[in-house]
Design a protein around this motif. Structure first.
Motif, PDB file in Angstrom:
ATOM      1  N   TYR A   1      -6.642  -2.627   3.662  1.00 21.07           N
ATOM      2  CA  TYR A   1      -5.018  -3.037   3.357  1.00 21.07           C
ATOM      3  C   TYR A   1      -4.432  -3.498   4.529  1.00 21.07           C
ATOM      4  O   TYR A   1      -4.412  -2.968   5.749  1.00 21.07           O
TER       5      TYR A   1
ATOM      6  N   GLU B   1       3.088   4.026   2.942  1.00 21.96           N
ATOM      7  CA  GLU B   1       1.818   3.467   2.253  1.00 21.96           C
ATOM      8  C   GLU B   1       0.398   4.457   3.120  1.00 21.96           C
ATOM      9  O   GLU B   1      -0.288   4.699   2.495  1.00 21.96           O
TER      10      GLU B   1
ATOM     11  N   ARG C   1       2.256  -7.432   2.070  1.00 22.37           N
ATOM     12  CA  ARG C   1       1.629  -6.230   2.014  1.00 22.37           C
ATOM     13  C   ARG C   1       0.713  -6.417   0.797  1.00 22.37           C
ATOM     14  O   ARG C   1       1.041  -6.730  -0.252  1.00 22.37           O
ATOM     15  N   SER C   2      -0.519  -6.166   1.252  1.00 17.67           N
ATOM     16  CA  SER C   2      -1.687  -6.661   0.313  1.00 17.67           C
ATOM     17  C   SER C   2      -2.921  -5.619   0.532  1.00 17.67           C
ATOM     18  O   SER C   2      -3.080  -5.276   1.422  1.00 17.67           O
ATOM     19  N   THR C   3      -3.799  -5.440  -0.486  1.00 23.37           N
ATOM     20  CA  THR C   3      -4.958  -4.749  -0.437  1.00 23.37           C
ATOM     21  C   THR C   3      -6.317  -5.361  -1.165  1.00 23.37           C
ATOM     22  O   THR C   3      -6.051  -6.240  -2.121  1.00 23.37           O
TER      23      THR C   3
ATOM     24  N   TRP D   1      -4.769  -6.847  -4.455  1.00 19.94           N
ATOM     25  CA  TRP D   1      -3.649  -6.565  -4.789  1.00 19.94           C
ATOM     26  C   TRP D   1      -2.539  -7.360  -3.842  1.00 19.94           C
ATOM     27  O   TRP D   1      -2.580  -7.225  -2.793  1.00 19.94           O
TER      28      TRP D   1
ATOM     29  N   VAL E   1       2.063  -5.848  -2.810  1.00 17.93           N
ATOM     30  CA  VAL E   1       1.905  -4.356  -3.168  1.00 17.93           C
ATOM     31  C   VAL E   1       3.362  -3.597  -2.897  1.00 17.93           C
ATOM     32  O   VAL E   1       4.061  -3.674  -2.161  1.00 17.93           O
ATOM     33  N   GLN E   2       3.451  -2.929  -4.165  1.00 20.83           N
ATOM     34  CA  GLN E   2       4.636  -1.958  -4.191  1.00 20.83           C
ATOM     35  C   GLN E   2       4.097  -0.673  -3.820  1.00 20.83           C
ATOM     36  O   GLN E   2       2.819  -0.212  -4.385  1.00 20.83           O
ATOM     37  N   VAL E   3       4.739   0.042  -2.623  1.00 19.79           N
ATOM     38  CA  VAL E   3       3.873   1.101  -2.090  1.00 19.79           C
ATOM     39  C   VAL E   3       3.741   2.210  -3.254  1.00 19.79           C
ATOM     40  O   VAL E   3       2.682   2.889  -3.214  1.00 19.79           O
TER      41      VAL E   3
ATOM     42  N   HIS F   1       0.652   2.998  -5.415  1.00 15.20           N
ATOM     43  CA  HIS F   1      -0.383   2.014  -4.988  1.00 15.20           C
ATOM     44  C   HIS F   1      -1.711   2.761  -4.767  1.00 15.20           C
ATOM     45  O   HIS F   1      -2.813   2.312  -5.189  1.00 15.20           O
ATOM     46  N   ASP F   2      -1.672   3.944  -4.184  1.00 17.11           N
ATOM     47  CA  ASP F   2      -3.149   4.721  -3.837  1.00 17.11           C
ATOM     48  C   ASP F   2      -3.737   4.951  -5.081  1.00 17.11           C
ATOM     49  O   ASP F   2      -4.806   4.898  -5.013  1.00 17.11           O
TER      50      ASP F   2
ATOM     51  N   LYS G   1      -3.691   3.452  -7.852  1.00 13.55           N
ATOM     52  CA  LYS G   1      -4.181   2.074  -8.619  1.00 13.55           C
ATOM     53  C   LYS G   1      -5.596   1.630  -7.558  1.00 13.55           C
ATOM     54  O   LYS G   1      -6.294   1.373  -8.452  1.00 13.55           O
TER      55      LYS G   1
END
Length: 159
Positions: free
Chosen positions: A37, A50, A122-124, A137, A140-142, A145-146, A148
């Motif tokens: 991430y 995050e 912000r991306s994963t 992703w 990312v919306q924090v 997210h974990d 998802k």
């Protein structure tokens, strides 16, 4: 500006310095799912939230065989302070010249209050054990997210 790495494509190779002084090489992680991430800056509110969410999910992620790596343009010294302050239990990787972020498409034009700058979006990226990108992703919306990421890992492990 590079396009986003697409799902189903080979993840771009990288070698980056980690907060513990070692070098992390994507090729050395083959066989395990990798959660890579990208985040803008150590010890800022969204990035801290995050990182702490991934820290708190360590048991669930490990149970699924996943290794988590946070990547930002901050240097190793900054990462060490951030890791120690929040007891982060996964490596933070220093991409100071943002070359890896560029390869993945996470280095983007950002518009903040009308001021256009370049920075980390912000991306994963979930990379499967064979080195292919299983899930991306973007923006990312924090919050949540974990969870998802864990759901996507579950889907990956069913295949």
């Amino acid at each position: 500006m590079a396009d986003w790495v697409e799902e189903g494509k080979k993840a771009p190779a990288f070698t980056l310095a980690a907060d513990d002084g070692t070098k992390v090489k994507l090729a050395d992680l083959a066989g395990s799912p990798v959660v890579l991430y990208f985040y803008p800056k150590d010890d800022t509110p969204g990035c801290t939230k995050e990182a702490c969410a991934f820290r708190d999910q360590k048991k669930e992620l490990t149970k699924r065989g996943a290794k988590v790596y946070g990547v930002s343009p901050d240097g190793v010294e900054s990462h060490v302070k951030f890791r120690d302050k929040y007891q982060l239990n996964f490596p933070l990787l220093a991409d100071v010249d943002h070359k890896v972020a560029e390869k993945y498409g996470a280095w983007r034009e950002k518009n903040m209050y009308g001021k256009v700058t370049m920075g980390i979006q912000r991306s994963t990226f979930l990379i499967d054990g064979s080195g292919k990108v299983a899930k991306v992703w973007k923006r990312v919306q924090v919050d949540g997210h974990d969870q998802k990421v864990i759901e996507a890992l579950d889907e990956l492990l069913k295949k």
